[in-house]
Write a protein that holds these residues in place. Structure first.
Motif, short mmCIF file in Angstrom:
data_model
loop_
_atom_site.label_atom_id
_atom_site.label_comp_id
_atom_site.label_asym_id
_atom_site.label_seq_id
_atom_site.Cartn_x
_atom_site.Cartn_y
_atom_site.Cartn_z
N TYR A 299 0.66 -1.21 0.03
CA TYR A 299 0.05 -0.01 -0.10
C TYR A 299 0.76 1.01 -0.20
O TYR A 299 0.58 2.28 -0.64
CB TYR A 299 -1.07 0.13 1.20
N LEU A 300 2.00 1.07 0.91
CA LEU A 300 2.77 2.36 1.10
C LEU A 300 3.68 2.75 -0.30
O LEU A 300 3.77 3.62 -0.68
CB LEU A 300 3.65 2.22 2.14
N GLU A 301 4.14 1.39 -1.08
CA GLU A 301 4.90 1.72 -2.12
C GLU A 301 3.95 2.01 -3.30
O GLU A 301 4.39 3.00 -4.22
CB GLU A 301 5.59 0.23 -2.48
N LEU A 302 2.78 1.69 -3.59
CA LEU A 302 2.01 2.22 -4.56
C LEU A 302 1.31 3.53 -4.41
O LEU A 302 0.80 4.32 -5.18
CB LEU A 302 0.80 1.27 -4.64
N HIS A 303 0.94 3.81 -3.09
CA HIS A 303 -0.07 4.97 -2.77
C HIS A 303 0.44 6.08 -1.96
O HIS A 303 -0.11 7.24 -1.57
CB HIS A 303 -1.17 4.65 -2.39
N VAL A 304 1.99 5.92 -1.27
CA VAL A 304 2.10 7.08 -0.31
C VAL A 304 3.52 7.57 -0.69
O VAL A 304 3.57 8.54 -0.95
CB VAL A 304 1.99 6.62 0.95
N ILE B 68 -8.03 2.66 2.08
CA ILE B 68 -7.53 3.85 2.68
C ILE B 68 -7.25 4.05 4.25
O ILE B 68 -6.50 4.71 4.49
CB ILE B 68 -8.57 4.92 2.04
N ARG B 69 -8.18 3.38 5.00
CA ARG B 69 -8.28 3.36 6.37
C ARG B 69 -7.05 2.47 6.99
O ARG B 69 -6.43 2.87 7.77
CB ARG B 69 -9.54 2.95 7.05
N HIS B 70 -6.60 1.51 6.19
CA HIS B 70 -5.22 0.76 6.63
C HIS B 70 -4.17 1.75 6.42
O HIS B 70 -3.22 1.91 7.36
CB HIS B 70 -5.00 -0.48 5.62
N ILE B 71 -3.94 2.72 5.44
CA ILE B 71 -3.22 3.40 5.16
C ILE B 71 -3.11 4.31 6.06
O ILE B 71 -2.04 4.88 6.60
CB ILE B 71 -3.15 4.09 3.73
N HIS B 72 -4.25 4.95 6.48
CA HIS B 72 -4.15 6.15 7.57
C HIS B 72 -3.75 5.43 8.93
O HIS B 72 -3.04 6.16 9.65
CB HIS B 72 -5.67 6.36 7.79
N PHE B 73 -3.98 4.15 9.15
CA PHE B 73 -3.57 3.46 10.54
C PHE B 73 -1.96 3.18 10.39
O PHE B 73 -1.42 3.71 11.43
CB PHE B 73 -4.11 2.08 10.42
N CYS C 187 10.85 15.17 15.87
CA CYS C 187 9.94 14.86 14.99
C CYS C 187 8.64 15.37 15.76
O CYS C 187 8.39 14.96 16.76
CB CYS C 187 10.20 13.33 14.88
N PRO C 188 7.84 15.87 15.04
CA PRO C 188 6.46 16.25 15.51
C PRO C 188 5.53 15.09 15.99
O PRO C 188 5.53 14.10 15.52
CB PRO C 188 5.87 17.06 14.46
N SER C 189 4.57 15.50 16.85
CA SER C 189 3.48 14.52 16.98
C SER C 189 2.59 13.86 16.11
O SER C 189 2.87 14.77 14.72
CB SER C 189 2.68 14.98 18.14
N THR C 190 1.99 13.03 15.91
CA THR C 190 1.25 12.52 14.89
C THR C 190 0.52 13.63 14.01
O THR C 190 -0.38 14.11 14.47
CB THR C 190 0.32 11.35 15.44
N ARG C 191 1.08 13.64 12.88
CA ARG C 191 0.36 14.64 11.90
C ARG C 191 -0.78 14.05 11.52
O ARG C 191 -1.84 14.78 10.87
CB ARG C 191 1.30 14.97 10.75
N SER C 192 -1.08 12.81 11.04
CA SER C 192 -2.06 12.09 10.42
C SER C 192 -3.36 12.30 11.33
O SER C 192 -4.51 12.17 10.81
CB SER C 192 -2.00 10.69 10.08
N SER C 193 -3.27 12.41 12.60
CA SER C 193 -4.23 12.63 13.47
C SER C 193 -4.89 13.81 13.45
O SER C 193 -6.16 14.11 13.69
CB SER C 193 -3.80 12.16 14.90
N SER C 194 -4.22 14.88 12.82
CA SER C 194 -4.83 15.99 12.66
C SER C 194 -5.78 16.35 11.28
O SER C 194 -6.44 17.05 11.01
CB SER C 194 -3.61 17.16 12.46
N SER C 195 -5.23 15.27 10.39
CA SER C 195 -6.28 14.99 9.25
C SER C 195 -7.59 14.16 9.54
O SER C 195 -7.24 13.20 10.50
CB SER C 195 -5.46 14.38 8.10
N ARG C 196 -8.66 14.47 9.08
CA ARG C 196 -9.79 13.52 9.46
C ARG C 196 -9.52 12.09 8.84
O ARG C 196 -9.08 11.84 7.85
CB ARG C 196 -11.02 13.87 8.67
N ARG C 197 -9.92 11.02 9.92
CA ARG C 197 -9.63 9.81 9.56
C ARG C 197 -10.85 9.44 8.52
O ARG C 197 -12.00 9.70 8.37
CB ARG C 197 -10.15 8.97 10.66
N PRO C 198 -10.47 8.69 7.43
CA PRO C 198 -11.22 8.38 6.20
C PRO C 198 -12.33 7.57 6.70
O PRO C 198 -12.05 6.66 7.46
CB PRO C 198 -10.35 7.61 5.24
#
Length: 221
Positions: free
Chosen positions: A102-107, A172-177, A192-203
Protein backbone atom coordinates in the motif's frame (compact mmCIF):
# COMPACT_ATOMS: atom_id res chain seq x y z
CA UNK A 1 10.13 54.35 -4.32
CA UNK A 2 10.05 55.15 -0.62
CA UNK A 3 11.30 52.76 2.04
CA UNK A 4 7.78 52.44 3.46
CA UNK A 5 6.39 51.24 0.12
CA UNK A 6 9.29 48.83 -0.38
CA UNK A 7 8.71 47.40 3.10
CA UNK A 8 5.01 46.83 2.41
CA UNK A 9 5.78 44.99 -0.84
CA UNK A 10 8.21 42.63 0.89
CA UNK A 11 5.66 41.82 3.58
CA UNK A 12 4.52 38.21 3.45
CA UNK A 13 0.82 37.54 3.50
CA UNK A 14 -2.07 39.85 2.70
CA UNK A 15 -4.96 41.32 4.67
CA UNK A 16 -7.99 42.36 2.60
CA UNK A 17 -11.25 43.93 3.73
CA UNK A 18 -14.37 42.12 2.52
CA UNK A 19 -17.70 43.80 1.64
CA UNK A 20 -19.12 42.43 4.90
CA UNK A 21 -16.55 44.42 6.88
CA UNK A 22 -14.55 41.32 7.85
CA UNK A 23 -10.81 41.07 7.20
CA UNK A 24 -9.46 38.16 5.15
CA UNK A 25 -5.93 37.04 5.96
CA UNK A 26 -4.14 35.04 3.28
CA UNK A 27 -0.68 33.45 3.41
CA UNK A 28 0.99 31.40 0.69
CA UNK A 29 1.64 27.91 2.06
CA UNK A 30 3.73 26.43 -0.75
CA UNK A 31 2.88 23.83 -3.36
CA UNK A 32 0.79 20.77 -2.59
CA UNK A 33 3.15 17.74 -2.93
CA UNK A 34 0.32 15.51 -4.17
CA UNK A 35 -1.73 17.64 -6.57
CA UNK A 36 0.95 20.23 -7.38
CA UNK A 37 -1.57 23.01 -6.77
CA UNK A 38 -0.88 26.23 -4.88
CA UNK A 39 -1.71 26.09 -1.17
CA UNK A 40 -3.07 29.23 0.49
CA UNK A 41 -3.91 29.48 4.17
CA UNK A 42 -6.94 31.70 4.78
CA UNK A 43 -8.50 33.05 7.96
CA UNK A 44 -11.38 35.52 8.22
CA UNK A 45 -11.50 38.03 11.08
CA UNK A 46 -15.03 39.23 11.84
CA UNK A 47 -15.67 42.90 12.70
CA UNK A 48 -15.20 43.80 16.33
CA UNK A 49 -12.82 45.37 18.83
CA UNK A 50 -9.16 45.46 17.77
CA UNK A 51 -9.99 43.86 14.43
CA UNK A 52 -6.77 45.02 12.74
CA UNK A 53 -4.64 43.75 15.61
CA UNK A 54 -6.37 40.37 15.53
CA UNK A 55 -5.80 40.17 11.79
CA UNK A 56 -2.07 40.90 12.21
CA UNK A 57 -1.89 38.24 14.92
CA UNK A 58 -3.58 35.75 12.60
CA UNK A 59 -1.15 36.60 9.79
CA UNK A 60 1.81 36.05 12.12
CA UNK A 61 0.35 32.73 13.30
CA UNK A 62 -0.18 31.47 9.76
CA UNK A 63 3.33 32.55 8.72
CA UNK A 64 4.82 30.68 11.69
CA UNK A 65 2.87 27.55 10.71
CA UNK A 66 4.23 27.78 7.16
CA UNK A 67 7.80 28.36 8.36
CA UNK A 68 7.63 25.33 10.67
CA UNK A 69 6.63 23.09 7.77
CA UNK A 70 9.28 24.52 5.43
CA UNK A 71 12.05 24.15 8.01
CA UNK A 72 11.16 21.16 10.21
CA UNK A 73 13.46 20.43 13.11
CA UNK A 74 14.27 16.96 11.78
CA UNK A 75 15.70 16.14 8.35
CA UNK A 76 14.20 12.63 8.34
CA UNK A 77 11.95 11.97 5.37
CA UNK A 78 8.60 10.23 5.48
CA UNK A 79 10.22 7.27 3.72
CA UNK A 80 12.71 6.91 6.59
CA UNK A 81 9.95 7.24 9.17
CA UNK A 82 7.91 4.53 7.47
CA UNK A 83 10.92 2.23 7.08
CA UNK A 84 11.68 2.37 10.78
CA UNK A 85 8.04 1.85 11.71
CA UNK A 86 7.68 -1.19 9.45
CA UNK A 87 10.81 -2.73 11.00
CA UNK A 88 9.14 -2.77 14.42
CA UNK A 89 5.52 -3.37 13.38
CA UNK A 90 4.25 -6.55 15.03
CA UNK A 91 1.61 -7.93 12.65
CA UNK A 92 1.11 -11.09 10.62
CA UNK A 93 3.43 -11.56 7.65
CA UNK A 94 0.58 -11.25 5.13
CA UNK A 95 -0.61 -8.02 6.78
CA UNK A 96 2.94 -6.64 6.77
CA UNK A 97 3.29 -7.37 3.04
CA UNK A 98 -0.06 -5.70 2.34
CA UNK A 99 0.90 -2.56 4.30
CA UNK A 100 4.26 -2.42 2.52
CA UNK A 101 2.59 -2.66 -0.88
CA UNK A 102 0.00 0.00 0.00
CA UNK A 103 2.77 2.42 0.94
CA UNK A 104 4.85 1.67 -2.17
CA UNK A 105 1.91 2.23 -4.51
CA UNK A 106 -0.05 5.02 -2.84
CA UNK A 107 2.09 6.98 -0.36
CA UNK A 108 5.81 6.92 -1.13
CA UNK A 109 5.48 8.19 -4.75
CA UNK A 110 3.74 11.34 -3.49
CA UNK A 111 5.17 12.10 -0.03
CA UNK A 112 8.07 9.69 0.52
CA UNK A 113 10.88 12.20 -0.09
CA UNK A 114 9.16 14.97 1.85
CA UNK A 115 10.56 15.73 5.29
CA UNK A 116 8.39 14.04 7.88
CA UNK A 117 7.89 17.27 9.80
CA UNK A 118 6.66 19.04 6.66
CA UNK A 119 3.77 16.65 6.00
CA UNK A 120 0.77 18.49 7.37
CA UNK A 121 -2.95 17.83 7.47
CA UNK A 122 -3.42 19.59 4.12
CA UNK A 123 -1.01 17.21 2.37
CA UNK A 124 -2.68 14.17 3.92
CA UNK A 125 -6.15 15.37 2.99
CA UNK A 126 -4.90 15.88 -0.56
CA UNK A 127 -3.44 12.36 -0.55
CA UNK A 128 -6.72 10.83 0.61
CA UNK A 129 -8.60 12.79 -2.06
CA UNK A 130 -6.23 11.36 -4.70
CA UNK A 131 -6.81 7.83 -3.39
CA UNK A 132 -10.56 8.34 -3.68
CA UNK A 133 -10.14 9.65 -7.24
CA UNK A 134 -8.13 6.90 -8.97
CA UNK A 135 -6.28 3.90 -7.59
CA UNK A 136 -3.94 4.00 -10.62
CA UNK A 137 -3.19 7.72 -10.06
CA UNK A 138 -3.70 8.53 -13.72
CA UNK A 139 -3.06 11.99 -15.12
CA UNK A 140 -6.65 12.35 -16.25
CA UNK A 141 -5.85 11.91 -19.93
CA UNK A 142 -8.74 10.54 -21.97
CA UNK A 143 -6.30 8.65 -24.23
CA UNK A 144 -5.06 6.25 -21.54
CA UNK A 145 -5.80 2.56 -22.10
CA UNK A 146 -5.99 -0.18 -19.47
CA UNK A 147 -4.13 -3.03 -21.17
CA UNK A 148 -4.88 -6.65 -20.38
CA UNK A 149 -1.20 -7.33 -19.62
CA UNK A 150 1.92 -5.22 -18.97
CA UNK A 151 3.90 -7.39 -21.42
CA UNK A 152 4.15 -6.68 -25.15
CA UNK A 153 0.95 -7.74 -26.88
CA UNK A 154 -1.53 -6.95 -29.59
CA UNK A 155 -4.51 -5.08 -28.18
CA UNK A 156 -7.94 -6.67 -28.42
CA UNK A 157 -11.33 -6.03 -26.83
CA UNK A 158 -9.83 -6.74 -23.42
CA UNK A 159 -7.72 -3.57 -23.67
CA UNK A 160 -10.21 -0.83 -22.86
CA UNK A 161 -10.16 2.93 -22.30
CA UNK A 162 -9.09 3.74 -18.76
CA UNK A 163 -11.81 4.31 -16.21
CA UNK A 164 -10.86 5.78 -12.84
CA UNK A 165 -11.72 3.62 -9.84
CA UNK A 166 -11.24 4.84 -6.27
CA UNK A 167 -9.20 2.86 -3.81
CA UNK A 168 -11.34 0.76 -1.49
CA UNK A 169 -12.36 2.63 1.71
CA UNK A 170 -10.94 -0.19 3.85
CA UNK A 171 -7.56 0.14 2.13
CA UNK A 172 -7.52 3.91 2.71
CA UNK A 173 -8.23 3.33 6.39
CA UNK A 174 -5.33 0.84 6.54
CA UNK A 175 -3.04 3.48 5.03
CA UNK A 176 -4.23 6.02 7.58
CA UNK A 177 -3.58 3.50 10.36
CA UNK A 178 0.02 2.98 9.23
CA UNK A 179 0.71 6.71 8.86
CA UNK A 180 -0.78 7.44 12.26
CA UNK A 181 1.28 4.68 13.85
CA UNK A 182 4.48 5.81 12.13
CA UNK A 183 4.11 9.36 13.43
CA UNK A 184 3.15 8.20 16.90
CA UNK A 185 6.31 6.09 17.02
CA UNK A 186 8.29 8.91 15.40
CA UNK A 187 7.72 11.20 18.39
CA UNK A 188 10.75 9.48 19.91
CA UNK A 189 12.96 11.00 17.22
CA UNK A 190 14.54 14.35 18.11
CA UNK A 191 12.54 17.12 16.47
CA UNK A 192 9.87 14.85 14.99
CA UNK A 193 6.38 16.28 15.51
CA UNK A 194 3.52 14.47 17.12
CA UNK A 195 1.24 12.45 14.88
CA UNK A 196 0.39 14.53 11.83
CA UNK A 197 -2.14 12.10 10.44
CA UNK A 198 -4.37 12.51 13.48
CA UNK A 199 -4.86 16.16 12.56
CA UNK A 200 -6.32 15.01 9.28
CA UNK A 201 -9.78 13.52 9.38
CA UNK A 202 -9.82 9.74 9.48
CA UNK A 203 -11.27 8.41 6.21
CA UNK A 204 -14.76 7.08 6.81
CA UNK A 205 -16.55 4.31 4.98
CA UNK A 206 -19.57 5.36 2.94
CA UNK A 207 -21.38 2.21 4.03
CA UNK A 208 -21.03 3.13 7.68
CA UNK A 209 -22.27 6.64 7.01
CA UNK A 210 -25.34 5.34 5.19
CA UNK A 211 -26.13 2.78 7.90
CA UNK A 212 -25.96 5.49 10.56
CA UNK A 213 -28.34 7.66 8.56
CA UNK A 214 -30.78 4.76 8.29
CA UNK A 215 -30.66 4.16 12.05
CA UNK A 216 -31.34 7.83 12.70
CA UNK A 217 -34.34 7.80 10.36
CA UNK A 218 -35.77 4.67 11.98
CA UNK A 219 -35.52 6.29 15.39
CA UNK A 220 -37.57 9.18 14.10
CA UNK A 221 -34.89 11.80 14.70
Amino acid sequence: MTRAKAGRRRQRGTIDRLPSGALRVRVYGGQDPVSGKRNTLVEVIEPGPRQEARAEAARTRLLNAVDEQRSPRTSATLDQLLDRYLETLDVAATTHRAYTRYLELHVRPFLGRTKAGAVGAEALDSLYAELRRCRDHCSGSAKRVDHRTPREHECDDRCRPHRCRPLAPATIRHIHFVLNGAYSRGVRWPGCPSTRSSSSRRPRSRRRTRSRRRRVRRRGC
